[in-house]
Scaffold this active site. Structure first.
Site, short mmCIF file in Angstrom:
data_model
loop_
_atom_site.label_atom_id
_atom_site.label_comp_id
_atom_site.label_asym_id
_atom_site.label_seq_id
_atom_site.Cartn_x
_atom_site.Cartn_y
_atom_site.Cartn_z
N CYS A 10 -4.65 -5.64 -6.03
CA CYS A 10 -3.59 -4.64 -6.23
C CYS A 10 -2.25 -5.32 -6.51
O CYS A 10 -1.41 -4.77 -7.21
CB CYS A 10 -3.48 -3.72 -5.02
SG CYS A 10 -3.17 -4.57 -3.45
N HIS A 15 -1.07 -3.14 1.00
CA HIS A 15 -1.46 -2.64 -0.33
C HIS A 15 -0.23 -2.53 -1.22
O HIS A 15 0.83 -2.08 -0.79
CB HIS A 15 -2.11 -1.26 -0.18
CG HIS A 15 -2.61 -0.68 -1.46
ND1 HIS A 15 -3.51 -1.32 -2.29
CD2 HIS A 15 -2.30 0.49 -2.09
CE1 HIS A 15 -3.76 -0.57 -3.35
NE2 HIS A 15 -3.03 0.54 -3.25
#
Length: 465
Positions: free
Chosen positions: A45, A395
Site C-alpha cells: 500500500c 496502512h
C-alpha cells in the site's frame, strides 16, 4: 397544417455518436476519465499510494514519453499507460519487481505475520515500508528523465532534467554564531525535493511546523572562538518548483525505548498555500507582483461565478411553468448587486485578458526558469496518509483532487463532459478501491488519532489563467 420551425434544419453531429455500452474498456476509460486502483501485492500500500499521488503530476507522464533512461522510469511509464487504458484495477507486479531491484530495502522480509500481509514460501512475508521513503527513492530514480522544453520560441534541448525543473527547489541556509557576532555567517545552497514540517507539542498548523524546521539553533565548533558554540540557522528557498512536496514528520526515534514511533498530534494543513514566508527576500520581490495581482483576479473570478449562479437560478425559475418568481420589495432601497446588472461575457474572455496582464508581471528570471513557480501560490492536489499507531505497520492511502483527472469548466464555455469548477471533491485510493471523497472531509486527515493522517502533501503552483 404543419407546425414547426421555418428555419434551416439542425445539422447532424460532425462525428458519429458512440454510446457507452458500445465502447471497449480502453475507450470507456478515456471517455469517463475514470481513475483506477492498484492491487495490493502484500504490504504494498505504501507503493500504491505513492504511485497514485505522483499521477497528480501530468507533466511527469509527458516527460516519461520523451525517454526513459532508467528501468524504473520505463516501468512507471508502462504502468501509467496501463492505468489509462482500463476501468479495472491494475496489478503493478512488474513495477514492484523493478522497484525492489533498484532499492533492495523494499524487498525486506518481515518476521511478523497476520494482518494484510501476503504469505510467501515458508511463511516469509514482505515487510511494510514507509511511503515517504518510497516517494523520495522514486523521485531520485526519475532524476535522469529528460526535461520539458520551454515555451514556443525557445531553442535547444532543456538544460535541466524533469525532476530538477518541476520538483526540486534550491534551499539557502545561513548560519550565524550567536556568541561571536563578528564571525562571518556561512551560507550554503542545497537542492531539496521536499519541505519538512516538524511536529512538536505546540504544532497546530502546517506553516508552524515548516518554520520550526527552517529556523532553529544548532551547536558546532566556532573557528573564531576555538570551541563549540551556538549558531542560529535560517533556511529559505531561493527557487520554488511547480510542485512543492511537504513531508509531515510524523515518525520519530524515541531514545528511551529504542524504537521509531508515530506522532499522533493533529496538525491542520491548507488546501491553498502561499509560500512567500519560506522564500528568500530576493525571490519574494520577484514573486509578489504576480502573487498580488493573481489574488485580485481570483476574487473577481469568484464574484463572476456567484453572478452566473444567481443568473442561472433566476432563468430556471422563469422558465419553469407555475414556479414562484421572487419579486423585489418595492419599499426596499437596496439596489441589486452592480455585477448582476452587467451582462457577463464568457469566462474565457476574462481569463485571456488576465493571463496577458499576469504574464507581463512575471520576472524575467522566473520566465526563463522552466518548471518553477512564478507566483508562490499553490493548491493542494494530492495527499498520502498513514493509518495506525505503529510506525512500521499500519496502512497507507492516497487522495487526489478530481480536477487532476478531468478538465475544469469555466462557466458557460466549458466543454462537454468537463468538471464543474465548483466541484472540488477528491478521489480516495485505498489500493484497488476507488471512491469519491468530499472536500469538506479533508479536515479528518489532520491527524489526532490512529485514523488516517496526512503524511506527504503535494502542492501544485496555481495556473495564471
Amino acid at each position: 397544417m404543419v407546425i414547426g420551425a421555418a428555419g434551416e434544419l439542425p445539422k447532424p453531429p460532425s462525428t458519429p455518436i458512440v454510446f457507452l455500452e458500445d465502447m471497449d474498456d480502453s475507450e470507456l476509460a478515456r471517455a469517463l476519465a475514470l481513475p483506477v486502483g492498484l492491487v495490493n501485492l502484500g504490504n504494498t500500500c505504501y507503493m500504491n499510494s505513492t504511485i497514485q499521488a505522483m499521477r497528480a503530476i501530468p507533466e511527469l507522464q509527458t516527460a516519461l514519453q520523451s525517454g526513459s533512461p532508467s528501468d524504473l522510469a520505463a516501468s512507471l511509464k508502462g504502468l501509467y499507460t496501463d492505468m489509462s487504458k482500463t476501468t479495472d484495477s491494475v496489478t503493478p507486479a512488474r513495477f514492484l519487481n523493478t522497484l525492489r531491484q533498484a532499492f533492495p530495502q523494499f524487498a525486506e522480509m518481515s518476521r511478523q505475520g497476520g494482518g494484510a500481509m501476503k504469505a510467501l514460501g515458508g511463511g516469509a512475508m514482505y515487510a511494510q515500508q514507509d511511503a515517504e521513503e518510497c516517494w523520495v527513492q522514486m523521485t531520485n530514480a526519475l532524476k535522469d528523465v529528460p526535461g520539458i522544453p520551454g515555451p514556443s520560441g525557445s531553442s535547444g534541448a532543456p538544460s535541466k532534467k524533469f525532476v530538477e525543473q518541476y520538483l526540486m527547489g534550491d534551499m539557502r541556509r545561513e548560519l550565524k554564531c550567536d556568541e561571536a557576532p563578528e564571525e562571518a555567517p556561512s551560507v550554503t545552497i542545497e537542492k531539496v525535493l521536499k519541505v519538512e514540517c516538524n511536529i512538536n507539542t505546540s504544532t497546530n498548523y502546517m506553516q508552524n511546523g515548516i518554520m520550526t524546521a527552517l529556523d532553529g539553533k544548532i551547536e558546532k565548533r566556532s573557528e573564531t572562538l576555538g570551541r563549540d558554540a551556538v549558531y542560529t540557522s535560517k533556511s529559505r528557498l531561493q527557487r520554488l518548483p511547480s510542485y512543492l512536496t511537504v513531508h509531515m514528520v510524523r515518525f520519530a526515534w524515541r531514545q528511551d525505548i529504542g524504537k521509531k514511533t508515530k506522532i499522533m498530534r493533529r496538525v491542520k494543513f491548507p488546501t491553498e498555500y502561499d509560500a512567500v514566508d519560506i522564500v528568500t527576500d530576493e525571490l519574494k520581490e520577484k514573486l509578489l507582483p504576480v502573487s498580488r495581482k493573481l489574488k485580485e483576479f481570483e476574487k473577481e473570478r469568484d464574484e463572476r461565478r456567484k453572478v452566473r449562479k444567481r443568473t442561472k437560478v433566476a432563468k430556471e425559475k422563469k422558465s419553469t411553468p407555475g414556479a414562484d418568481v421572487e419579486m423585489a420589495d418595492a419599499s426596499s432601497n437596496t439596489p441589486a448587486p452592480a455585477a448582476d446588472n452587467v451582462e457577463l461575457q464568457e469566462e474565457s474572455v476574462y481569463r485571456e485578458k488576465e493571463l496577458k496582464e499576469l504574464e507581463g508581471l512575471v520576472h524575467g528570471d522566473l520566465k526563463a526558469d522552466v518548471g518553477c513557480s512564478v507566483s508562490g501560490l499553490y493548491e493542494l492536489v494530492a495527499i498520502v496518509t498513514h493509518k495506525g499507531a505503529a510506525a512500521d505497520a499500519g496502512h497507507y492511502m492516497s487522495f487526489v483532487k478530481k480536477s487532476v483527472f478531468h478538465p475544469v469548466s469555466h462557466g458557460a464555455d466549458g466543454a462537454s463532459g468537463s468538471l464543474d469548477e465548483d466541484d472540488e471533491d477528491w478521489y480516495k485510493f485505498d489500493d484497488n478501491k476507488v471512491s469519491i471523497f468530499p472536500k469538506d472531509k479533508l479536515t479528518t486527515l489532520d491527524g489526532g488519532g490512529e485514523d488516517s493522517s496526512a503524511y506527504v502533501l503535494l502542492y501544485k503552483t496555481k495556473p495564471l489563467a
